[in-house]
Write an enzyme that holds these catalytic residues in place. Structure first.
Site, PDB file in Angstrom:
ATOM      1  N   CYS A  83       0.824  -1.216   0.000  1.00  0.00           N
ATOM      2  CA  CYS A  83       0.000   0.000   0.000  1.00  0.00           C
ATOM      3  C   CYS A  83       0.860   1.270   0.000  1.00  0.00           C
ATOM      4  CB  CYS A  83      -0.989  -0.056   1.149  1.00  0.00           C
ATOM      5  SG  CYS A  83      -2.380   1.045   0.904  1.00  0.00           S
ATOM      6  N   HIS A 177      -3.015  -5.226   1.871  1.00  0.00           N
ATOM      7  CA  HIS A 177      -2.283  -5.471   3.122  1.00  0.00           C
ATOM      8  C   HIS A 177      -2.378  -6.920   3.586  1.00  0.00           C
ATOM      9  CE1 HIS A 177      -1.908  -1.177   4.422  1.00  0.00           C
ATOM     10  NE2 HIS A 177      -3.001  -1.020   3.705  1.00  0.00           N
ATOM     11  N   GLU A 179      -0.533  -8.368   5.570  1.00  0.00           N
ATOM     12  CA  GLU A 179      -0.111  -8.433   6.980  1.00  0.00           C
ATOM     13  C   GLU A 179      -1.294  -8.322   7.943  1.00  0.00           C
ATOM     14  OE1 GLU A 179       0.255  -5.950   4.955  1.00  0.00           O
ATOM     15  OE2 GLU A 179       0.002  -4.023   5.961  1.00  0.00           O
TER      16      GLU A 179
HETATM   17  N1  GLN Z   1      -3.359   6.416   0.977  1.00  0.00           N
HETATM   18  C1  GLN Z   1      -2.173   6.132   1.712  1.00  0.00           C
HETATM   19  C2  GLN Z   1      -0.977   6.904   1.193  1.00  0.00           C
HETATM   20  O1  GLN Z   1      -1.063   7.724   0.345  1.00  0.00           O
HETATM   21  C3  GLN Z   1      -1.870   4.658   1.695  1.00  0.00           C
HETATM   22  C4  GLN Z   1      -2.856   3.920   2.538  1.00  0.00           C
HETATM   23  C5  GLN Z   1      -2.353   2.647   3.139  1.00  0.00           C
HETATM   24  O2  GLN Z   1      -1.148   2.394   3.218  1.00  0.00           O
HETATM   25  N2  GLN Z   1      -3.266   1.874   3.649  1.00  0.00           N
HETATM   26  O3  GLN Z   1       0.070   6.662   1.666  1.00  0.00           O
END
Ligand code: GLN
Length: 198
Positions: A83, A177, A179
């Site tokens: 992410c 994610h 994890e």
């Molecule tokens: N939207 C977040 C960002 O720009 C990422 C979100 C996440 O890691 N769950 O970093």
């Protein structure tokens, strides 16, 4: 690598560090938080967690980690980003903040918060190339997607027509994610990538 048990760091500036440390420990590694260049120098692989990429980028610069991270990725360190971690591994970013820097490592254009505009958060089954045993439960939280990739990038998974998992050489990234689910197959896959370099 000093022994058969790889040492895998989790970039611990911000984000869901603890969950990755648990997943990695359960995947038969020595898992350690990384906050300083000296700690980065000691790991055989690195996970960049989910969180907020703008904050992570700022803190990486502040802690003097941005250049050391870029150097180690260039030198072939196996890295896995989830992410916000995927955002950090993008060579190019869309909808980032003007001053936002990435580490880079994957020849891809990532759109930040791409799924977030439609749906703050959702779960979906995602089949990933190279991961046996059926789809994983993808947890998407204000998730990015990969808008396009260069010729050396393998697309490992798509969801709803968008690229959500990629690999280029020793660098792996997912929009979601693993994890957070207790299913550590993606971590185990990354650990295999690290072992392959031993
Ligand atoms: N939207 C977040 C960002 O720009 C990422 C979100 C996440 O890691 N769950 O970093």
């Amino acid at each position: 690598m000093s022994s058969t048990t790889p040492v895998i760091g989790v970039l611990a500036l911000q984000g869901d560090v603890r969950e990755h440390l648990v997943a990695l420990a359960e995947a038969d590694t020595v898992a350690r938080p990384v906050r300083r260049p000296e700690e980065l120098a000691e790991v055989d692989g690195l996970v960049i967690p989910g969180g907020e990429s703008t904050t992570m980028s700022k803190l990486a610069a502040l802690f003097g980690l941005l250049e050391p991270l870029r150097e180690r990725v260039r030198a072939g360190l196996p890295v896995y980003g989830t992410c916000a971690g995927m955002i950090m591994l993008a060579d190019k970013l869309l909808d980032g903040r003007d001053d936002q820097e990435t580490i880079g490592g994957i020849d891809m254009i990532v759109r930040r918060n791409a799924f977030g505009r439609q749906n703050e958060s959702f779960e979906a089954a995602v089949g990933i190339a190279g991961i046996e045993g059926g789809p994983v439960e993808g947890v998407f939280i204000r998730a990015p997607w990969v808008e396009s990739v260069g010729g050396d990038v393998e697309v490992l998974a798509t969801y709803d027509g968008h690229i959500v998992a990629v690999r280029q050489g020793r660098v792996l990234a997912t929009s979601f994610h693993p994890e957070l689910t207790g299913d550590h197959r993606v971590h185990a896959h990354f650990v295999e990538m690290v072992r392959a370099e031993a």
